[in-house]
Design a protein around this motif. Structure first.
Motif, short mmCIF file in Angstrom:
data_model
loop_
_atom_site.label_atom_id
_atom_site.label_comp_id
_atom_site.label_asym_id
_atom_site.label_seq_id
_atom_site.Cartn_x
_atom_site.Cartn_y
_atom_site.Cartn_z
N GLY A 112 0.81 -1.21 0.00
CA GLY A 112 0.00 0.00 0.00
C GLY A 112 0.84 1.26 0.00
O GLY A 112 0.48 2.26 -0.64
N THR A 113 1.97 1.22 0.70
CA THR A 113 2.87 2.37 0.72
C THR A 113 3.43 2.62 -0.67
O THR A 113 3.51 3.77 -1.13
CB THR A 113 4.02 2.12 1.72
N GLU A 114 3.82 1.56 -1.35
CA GLU A 114 4.37 1.71 -2.70
C GLU A 114 3.32 2.27 -3.66
O GLU A 114 3.62 3.14 -4.49
CB GLU A 114 4.87 0.36 -3.20
N ILE A 115 2.09 1.79 -3.53
CA ILE A 115 1.01 2.30 -4.38
C ILE A 115 0.75 3.78 -4.09
O ILE A 115 0.57 4.59 -5.02
CB ILE A 115 -0.27 1.46 -4.18
N ALA A 116 0.72 4.15 -2.81
CA ALA A 116 0.46 5.53 -2.44
C ALA A 116 1.54 6.47 -2.96
O ALA A 116 1.25 7.57 -3.45
CB ALA A 116 0.35 5.64 -0.91
N VAL A 117 2.79 6.03 -2.85
CA VAL A 117 3.90 6.86 -3.34
C VAL A 117 3.82 7.04 -4.85
O VAL A 117 3.99 8.15 -5.37
CB VAL A 117 5.25 6.25 -2.92
N ARG A 118 3.55 5.97 -5.57
CA ARG A 118 3.50 6.07 -7.04
C ARG A 118 2.28 6.86 -7.49
O ARG A 118 2.36 7.61 -8.49
CB ARG A 118 3.50 4.67 -7.65
N LEU A 119 1.16 6.73 -6.80
CA LEU A 119 -0.02 7.52 -7.15
C LEU A 119 0.24 9.00 -6.91
O LEU A 119 -0.12 9.86 -7.74
CB LEU A 119 -1.23 7.05 -6.33
N SER A 120 0.87 9.32 -5.79
CA SER A 120 1.23 10.71 -5.51
C SER A 120 2.21 11.24 -6.55
O SER A 120 2.14 12.39 -6.96
CB SER A 120 1.84 10.82 -4.11
N ALA A 121 3.13 10.37 -6.99
CA ALA A 121 4.10 10.78 -8.00
C ALA A 121 3.41 11.08 -9.33
O ALA A 121 3.78 12.03 -10.03
CB ALA A 121 5.15 9.69 -8.19
N PHE A 122 2.41 10.28 -9.68
CA PHE A 122 1.68 10.52 -10.93
C PHE A 122 0.92 11.85 -10.87
O PHE A 122 0.92 12.62 -11.85
CB PHE A 122 0.71 9.37 -11.20
N ILE A 123 0.28 12.11 -9.75
CA ILE A 123 -0.43 13.38 -9.58
C ILE A 123 0.56 14.53 -9.65
O ILE A 123 0.28 15.59 -10.26
CB ILE A 123 -1.21 13.39 -8.25
N LEU A 124 1.72 14.37 -9.03
CA LEU A 124 2.74 15.40 -9.05
C LEU A 124 3.23 15.65 -10.49
O LEU A 124 3.43 16.80 -10.90
CB LEU A 124 3.92 14.99 -8.17
N PHE A 125 3.40 14.58 -11.26
CA PHE A 125 3.83 14.73 -12.64
C PHE A 125 2.78 15.48 -13.47
O PHE A 125 3.12 16.38 -14.25
CB PHE A 125 4.10 13.36 -13.25
N CYS A 126 1.52 15.12 -13.31
CA CYS A 126 0.44 15.80 -14.03
C CYS A 126 0.35 17.27 -13.66
O CYS A 126 0.14 18.14 -14.51
CB CYS A 126 -0.90 15.11 -13.75
N LEU A 127 0.55 17.56 -12.37
CA LEU A 127 0.51 18.95 -11.92
C LEU A 127 1.66 19.75 -12.54
O LEU A 127 1.49 20.90 -12.95
CB LEU A 127 0.58 19.00 -10.40
N GLY A 128 2.84 19.12 -12.60
CA GLY A 128 3.97 19.80 -13.21
C GLY A 128 3.74 20.09 -14.69
O GLY A 128 4.08 21.19 -15.17
N VAL A 129 3.15 19.14 -15.41
CA VAL A 129 2.83 19.36 -16.83
C VAL A 129 1.82 20.49 -16.98
O VAL A 129 1.93 21.33 -17.90
CB VAL A 129 2.31 18.07 -17.46
N GLN A 130 0.84 20.56 -16.07
CA GLN A 130 -0.16 21.62 -16.13
C GLN A 130 0.47 22.99 -15.91
O GLN A 130 0.17 23.96 -16.62
CB GLN A 130 -1.24 21.36 -15.07
N ILE A 131 1.36 23.10 -14.93
CA ILE A 131 2.04 24.36 -14.67
C ILE A 131 2.92 24.74 -15.85
O ILE A 131 2.97 25.90 -16.28
CB ILE A 131 2.87 24.26 -13.38
N LEU A 132 3.63 23.75 -16.38
CA LEU A 132 4.50 23.99 -17.54
C LEU A 132 3.70 24.46 -18.74
O LEU A 132 4.10 25.42 -19.44
CB LEU A 132 5.26 22.71 -17.88
N TRP A 133 2.57 23.84 -18.99
CA TRP A 133 1.73 24.23 -20.12
C TRP A 133 1.16 25.62 -19.94
O TRP A 133 1.04 26.38 -20.91
CB TRP A 133 0.62 23.21 -20.32
N SER A 134 0.80 25.96 -18.72
CA SER A 134 0.26 27.29 -18.45
C SER A 134 1.29 28.37 -18.79
O SER A 134 0.97 29.37 -19.43
CB SER A 134 -0.16 27.39 -16.98
N GLY A 135 2.53 28.18 -18.34
CA GLY A 135 3.57 29.15 -18.65
C GLY A 135 3.92 29.18 -20.12
O GLY A 135 4.11 30.25 -20.72
N ALA A 136 4.01 27.99 -20.75
CA ALA A 136 4.35 27.93 -22.17
C ALA A 136 3.26 28.57 -23.03
O ALA A 136 3.56 29.21 -24.05
CB ALA A 136 4.56 26.47 -22.60
#
Length: 230
Positions: free
Chosen positions: A186-210
């Motif tokens: 469960g810890t591994e799943i939680a970390v990877r799910l959080s990482a995916f959300i973090l990646f999507c958020l970074g792409v959203q911020i990057l797209w907003s600036g671009a």
């Protein structure tokens, strides 16, 4: 009151996923493996206080720093989004166990209390991506002050930052219980799910600036030509 609540929720929703206290707490637990519970509690309190001051400083003084160095908001968003996306992608591919095994022995032998700010606060908890997002919120003050006022915006934003710092303290203090509740899988799943959300958020911020950079590049010459014609 409704404007203050709206500002509070917007700021909280923007910063909380980047800081990601639950996911950071699991990494913190791995980096402090072997430490006694009292040491972890002291570290959790210090990290929360450090994060509070880092976020408040980025929110209140970020505009002055950007103005001093001549950095625009779109550039800030592109850089911050890129950092957030890379961090999320790296954590998504490596998971939690690799980082735990790589650093646990070294950190447990050192004086953990001297590492409360670096690396446990910066960059583990409030990294460059978090600082970039917080500065961007401070620079968007004009968008909110039109309806709520500058004082309400600042107070509501600082309250949201304080809630995030409180959540960091709670998640880090009770990280052991969370890990026991989730288990290794469960810890591994939680970390990877959080990482995916973090990646999507970074792409959203990057797209907003671009998008802002592309818009200024495409419409800049047209606006300049029309201004010369008039």
């Amino acid at each position: 009151m409704s404007a203050a609540i709206n500002t509070f929720l917007v700021v909280l929703a923007a910063i909380f996923p980047v800081v990601n206290p639950p996911g950071s707490a699991l990494v913190f637990l791995g980096l402090t493996r072997g430490a006694v519970p009292d040491t972890r509690r002291i570290l959790a309190r210090r990290i929360a206080v450090n994060s509070l001051f880092v976020l408040m400083g980025a929110f209140l003084l970020g505009a002055l720093i950007l103005q001093f160095y001549g950095i625009s908001i779109p550039i800030l968003r592109v850089a911050g989004g890129l950092i957030v996306a890379v961090s999320g992608w790296k954590l998504l591919n490596e998971g939690s166990q690799k980082d735990f095994d790589a650093h646990a022995d070294d950190v447990s032998r050192a004086n953990l209390l001297t590492q409360a700010f670096y690396p446990l606060t910066l960059p583990l908890t409030t990294g460059p991506g978090t600082i970039a997002v917080t500065i961007s919120i401070g620079l968007s003050r004009a968008t909110f002050t039109a309806s709520s006022g500058a004082v309400v915006f600042v107070l509501a934003s600082l309250l949201a930052i304080a809630v995030i710092a409180l959540s960091i303290w709670l998640c880090f203090t009770y990280a052991v219980r969370v890990q026991k509740l989730l288990g290794q899988g469960g810890t591994e799943i939680a970390v990877r799910l959080s990482a995916f959300i973090l990646f999507c958020l970074g792409v959203q911020i990057l797209w907003s600036g671009a998008s802002e950079l592309l818009s200024s590049l495409l419409h800049g010459p047209v606006g300049a030509a029309s201004a010369m014609a008039t």
